[in-house]
Design an enzyme around this catalytic site. Structure first.
Site, PDB file in Angstrom:
ATOM      1  N   ASN A 178      -6.909  -4.159  52.304  1.00  0.00           N
ATOM      2  CA  ASN A 178      -8.368  -4.303  52.384  1.00  0.00           C
ATOM      3  C   ASN A 178      -8.899  -5.634  51.858  1.00  0.00           C
ATOM      4  O   ASN A 178      -9.991  -6.033  52.229  1.00  0.00           O
ATOM      5  CB  ASN A 178      -9.072  -3.105  51.722  1.00  0.00           C
ATOM      6  N   GLU A 188      -3.358  -0.902  40.047  1.00  0.00           N
ATOM      7  CA  GLU A 188      -4.786  -0.675  40.311  1.00  0.00           C
ATOM      8  C   GLU A 188      -4.887   0.178  41.560  1.00  0.00           C
ATOM      9  O   GLU A 188      -4.318  -0.170  42.595  1.00  0.00           O
ATOM     10  CB  GLU A 188      -5.521  -2.003  40.468  1.00  0.00           C
ATOM     11  N   GLU A 247      -6.454  -6.651  35.447  1.00  0.00           N
ATOM     12  CA  GLU A 247      -6.234  -7.864  36.218  1.00  0.00           C
ATOM     13  C   GLU A 247      -7.327  -8.878  35.896  1.00  0.00           C
ATOM     14  O   GLU A 247      -8.401  -8.519  35.415  1.00  0.00           O
ATOM     15  CB  GLU A 247      -6.283  -7.544  37.701  1.00  0.00           C
ATOM     16  N   CYS A 302     -12.408  -1.172  47.271  1.00  0.00           N
ATOM     17  CA  CYS A 302     -12.063  -0.222  46.207  1.00  0.00           C
ATOM     18  C   CYS A 302     -13.284   0.063  45.339  1.00  0.00           C
ATOM     19  O   CYS A 302     -13.390   1.128  44.743  1.00  0.00           O
ATOM     20  CB  CYS A 302     -10.924  -0.755  45.362  1.00  0.00           C
TER      21      CYS A 302
HETATM   22  P1  NDP Z   1      -1.076   2.030  49.942  1.00  0.00           P
HETATM   23  O1  NDP Z   1      -0.867   2.659  48.620  1.00  0.00           O
HETATM   24  O2  NDP Z   1      -0.778   2.800  51.149  1.00  0.00           O
HETATM   25  O3  NDP Z   1      -0.193   0.681  50.050  1.00  0.00           O
HETATM   26  C1  NDP Z   1      -0.299  -0.373  49.126  1.00  0.00           C
HETATM   27  C2  NDP Z   1       0.959  -1.234  49.193  1.00  0.00           C
HETATM   28  O4  NDP Z   1       2.087  -0.468  48.736  1.00  0.00           O
HETATM   29  C3  NDP Z   1       1.320  -1.686  50.609  1.00  0.00           C
HETATM   30  O5  NDP Z   1       1.864  -2.989  50.576  1.00  0.00           O
HETATM   31  C4  NDP Z   1       2.385  -0.666  50.997  1.00  0.00           C
HETATM   32  O6  NDP Z   1       3.234  -1.106  52.032  1.00  0.00           O
HETATM   33  C5  NDP Z   1       3.136  -0.538  49.693  1.00  0.00           C
HETATM   34  N1  NDP Z   1       3.961   0.667  49.587  1.00  0.00           N
HETATM   35  C6  NDP Z   1       3.856   1.843  50.265  1.00  0.00           C
HETATM   36  N2  NDP Z   1       4.821   2.700  49.871  1.00  0.00           N
HETATM   37  C7  NDP Z   1       5.555   2.079  48.921  1.00  0.00           C
HETATM   38  C8  NDP Z   1       6.692   2.450  48.146  1.00  0.00           C
HETATM   39  N3  NDP Z   1       7.247   3.653  48.229  1.00  0.00           N
HETATM   40  N4  NDP Z   1       7.196   1.543  47.275  1.00  0.00           N
HETATM   41  C9  NDP Z   1       6.627   0.327  47.147  1.00  0.00           C
HETATM   42  N5  NDP Z   1       5.552  -0.093  47.874  1.00  0.00           N
HETATM   43  C10 NDP Z   1       5.014   0.778  48.748  1.00  0.00           C
HETATM   44  O7  NDP Z   1      -2.597   1.500  49.941  1.00  0.00           O
HETATM   45  P2  NDP Z   1      -3.423   0.867  51.132  1.00  0.00           P
HETATM   46  O8  NDP Z   1      -2.734  -0.378  51.610  1.00  0.00           O
HETATM   47  O9  NDP Z   1      -3.759   1.913  52.137  1.00  0.00           O
HETATM   48  O10 NDP Z   1      -4.758   0.387  50.379  1.00  0.00           O
HETATM   49  C11 NDP Z   1      -5.885   1.177  50.176  1.00  0.00           C
HETATM   50  C12 NDP Z   1      -5.926   1.690  48.761  1.00  0.00           C
HETATM   51  O11 NDP Z   1      -5.964   0.593  47.859  1.00  0.00           O
HETATM   52  C13 NDP Z   1      -7.160   2.509  48.447  1.00  0.00           C
HETATM   53  O12 NDP Z   1      -6.781   3.654  47.726  1.00  0.00           O
HETATM   54  C14 NDP Z   1      -7.996   1.594  47.542  1.00  0.00           C
HETATM   55  O13 NDP Z   1      -8.844   2.263  46.663  1.00  0.00           O
HETATM   56  C15 NDP Z   1      -6.916   0.856  46.831  1.00  0.00           C
HETATM   57  N6  NDP Z   1      -7.426  -0.392  46.258  1.00  0.00           N
HETATM   58  C16 NDP Z   1      -7.621  -0.458  44.889  1.00  0.00           C
HETATM   59  C17 NDP Z   1      -8.129  -1.596  44.298  1.00  0.00           C
HETATM   60  C18 NDP Z   1      -8.283  -1.681  42.812  1.00  0.00           C
HETATM   61  O14 NDP Z   1      -8.408  -2.789  42.285  1.00  0.00           O
HETATM   62  N7  NDP Z   1      -8.293  -0.576  42.084  1.00  0.00           N
HETATM   63  C19 NDP Z   1      -8.511  -2.772  45.109  1.00  0.00           C
HETATM   64  C20 NDP Z   1      -8.277  -2.587  46.533  1.00  0.00           C
HETATM   65  C21 NDP Z   1      -7.750  -1.442  47.072  1.00  0.00           C
HETATM   66  P3  NDP Z   1       2.936  -0.685  53.567  1.00  0.00           P
HETATM   67  O15 NDP Z   1       1.651  -1.316  53.936  1.00  0.00           O
HETATM   68  O16 NDP Z   1       4.102  -1.237  54.279  1.00  0.00           O
HETATM   69  O17 NDP Z   1       2.872   0.820  53.590  1.00  0.00           O
END
Ligand code: NDP
Length: 498
Positions: free
Chosen positions: A156, A254, A468, A288
């Site tokens: 995002n 996060e 962060e 987020c």
């Molecule tokens: P995901 O948790 O699906 O994925 C995040 C990252 O983790 C991606 O690069 C993903 O790869 C990777 N990943 C997935 N499975 C694994 C695993 N088993 N081991 C290691 N890495 C893995 O999140 P989204 O990308 O869908 O992002 C949206 C989410 O992010 C929302 O919940 C949002 O709230 C949160 N967010 C939080 C923020 C904060 O600061 N608190 C800021 C921005 C977003 P792949 O894409 O290949 O699946």
């Protein structure tokens, strides 16, 4: 098989752009134009991840031994290059992730700000000296890098989040393996190009694209990776945190949110309305820090709802490149499915669908993942739409008798990322600040935003580990070493107790 017209992008390992060992690629398309293929990316494997970690390990001592002010010079050059490429990269974000171009420009600016801020840390990175309890002894602390760190990021904010992890990691002297979200690898490639052109030595930054389940998991499990900075869903963050903690890595996760605005009856309604609309529907609700709940004191409820429905009806839904756009497409088909599923759940749970609720598929909308801004009223805290992160332009509205009840509702979720109150009453504002469960608290401002020199992160299921950005980022990406120097002429007769 990839069409000849489609450009293939490679991984970046040890200063070279390389194909994955898998020999396979995957393609991504634009959320506003499902038929537009943006590129083919490496479908990397655990073996690629291991090689990337080895490249980072190889570069580790050289980069750690480079004085921090000299490391900063690379970051300043990256800042300059990113500034020159900012419009091109902002357009890439919009085409790849879907957000409006104005938001994408803001995201690139945010990345520039954090690089600038982190570069400045190259001339600080303070330890401290303190009097020793022993005579002829100097005691002080100094910072050292962790070594190799893995950065795992969501789709995002495909430039800002990698940048806000990368810049502090690099200034502290760590070497990095970046694993971006599979949905937004193109932005990550461009960010890495910026650092490559800035003269980062080979192996200091490595990029591998591909599925989190194999690539990301291999990084988490690698013995050589000493720290992991992850942003993404609470579900994946929980898995990664436990796996990393088991191996005694330094962890920073996060995660999700369910951010609430509390609107008290004495508030400036115009100001609040703007903040609620921006928070709920800006960037299609895929921040987020987006506002997903509004908790309204009874006395102002009817007036808010009249104006909110009116204002929402005026929002323009279009491609993110349209200069007038308010709401652009969701980032993917799976995001659209998830949002529509939650709209269905809300209706079944008995909430009142006060606005929107439909996916748009007529005319030009058929090319993208569009959904109407959606408002549910008569929501109660036990409903799933009140508790779970939807991550789309869906706002749930609650009634509260007073501030205390409003704070109770606000806190009654597993998340605690961002929050906001609108009031003109100072004691109420402070009571709110002191009791709301959120890592970031706003008064008379939306749940959105944050400045790079202040910490960013959440409580409860929204965040774990050090914050962060701000000085906390240096705390996460460095280890503090305590040094004692005995400069007495003679041996001490009594041994230390510990
Ligand atoms: P995901 O948790 O699906 O994925 C995040 C990252 O983790 C991606 O690069 C993903 O790869 C990777 N990943 C997935 N499975 C694994 C695993 N088993 N081991 C290691 N890495 C893995 O999140 P989204 O990308 O869908 O992002 C949206 C989410 O992010 C929302 O919940 C949002 O709230 C949160 N967010 C939080 C923020 C904060 O600061 N608190 C800021 C921005 C977003 P792949 O894409 O290949 O699946």
């Amino acid at each position: 098989m990839v069409d000849q017209q489609v450009k293939t992008y490679q991984n970046y390992l040890g200063g070279q752009w390389l194909d994955s060992n898998s020999g396979q690629t995957y393609t991504i398309t634009s959320p506003a134009s499902k038929s537009t293929v943006l590129g083919a990316f490496q479908f990397s494997t655990a073996e690629d991840a291991t090689q990337a970690v080895a490249a980072a390990q190889e570069a580790s001592s050289g980069w750690a031994g480079t004085p921090a002010p000299a490391r900063a010079q690379v970051l300043y050059r990256a800042l300059d290059i990113l500034s020159k490429r900012s419009e091109e990269i902002a357009r890439t974000i919009t085409i790849e992730e879907g957000k409006p171009l104005a938001d994408a420009r803001g995201e690139v600016k945010r990345a520039m700000n954090i690089i600038e801020y982190a570069a400045g840390e190259g001339r600080r990175m303070f330890g401290y000296t303190t009097p020793s309890e022993l005579p002829s002894t100097i005691a002080y602390t100094v910072r050292r890098p962790l070594g190799v760190v893995a950065i795992i990021t969501p789709w995002n904010f495909p430039i800002a989040i990698p940048a806000w992890k990368l810049a502090p990691a690099l200034i502290c002297g760590n070497t990095v393996v970046l694993k971006p979200a599979s949905a937004t690898p193109l932005s990550a490639v461009k960010l890495v190009e910026v650092f490559e052109e800035a003269g980062l030595p080979p192996g200091v930054l490595n990029l591998i694209t591909g599925p989190g389940s194999s690539v990301g998991n291999a990084l988490v499990e690698s013995q050589l990776v000493r720290g992991i900075s992850f942003t993404g869903s609470t579900e994946i963050g929980t898995e990664i945190y436990s796996a990393g903690a088991r191996l005694l890595k330094k962890m920073q996760c996060e995660m999700g949110g369910k951010n609430a605005v509390i609107l008290l009856a004495d508030a400036d309604l115009d100001k609040a309305l703007e903040g609620i609309v921006q928070g709920a529907f800006g960037s299609t609700g895929q921040r987020c820090t987006a506002t997903s709940r509004v908790i309204v004191e009874e006395g102002i409820y009817d007036e808010l709802m009249d104006q909110l429905l009116d204002r929402t009806a005026k929002l323009k839904i279009d491609d993110g490149l349209d200069p007038e756009v308010d709401i652009s497409p969701l980032s993917s088909e799976s995001q659209l499915q998830k949002v529509m599923e939650y709209i269905g759940i809300g209706t079944e749970e008995g909430a009142r669908l006060a606005y929107g609720g439909h996916a748009l598929s007529e005319g030009d909308y058929s090319q993208g993942y569009y959904v109407e801004p959606t408002i549910f009223t008569e929501v109660t805290p036990d409903m799933r739409i009140a508790q779970e992160e939807i991550f789309g332009p869906v706002l749930t509205v609650f009634r509260a008798g007073d501030l205390d009840e409003a704070v109770r509702i606000s806190n009654d979720v597993q998340f605690g990322l961002s929050s906001s109150v609108y009031t003109r009453d100072l004691p109420s504002a402070f009571r709110y600040i002191n009791t709301v469960e959120a890592g970031m608290v706003h008064v008379n401002a939306p749940t959105l935003g944050g400045e790079v020199h202040l910490p960013f992160g959440g409580l409860k299921s929204s965040g774990v580990g050090q914050r962060e950005q701000g000085v906390e980022a240096v705390d996460f990406f460095s280890e503090v070493i305590t040094v004692y120097i005995d400069y007495a002429d003679e041996a001490r007769t009594q041994a230390p107790f510990i």
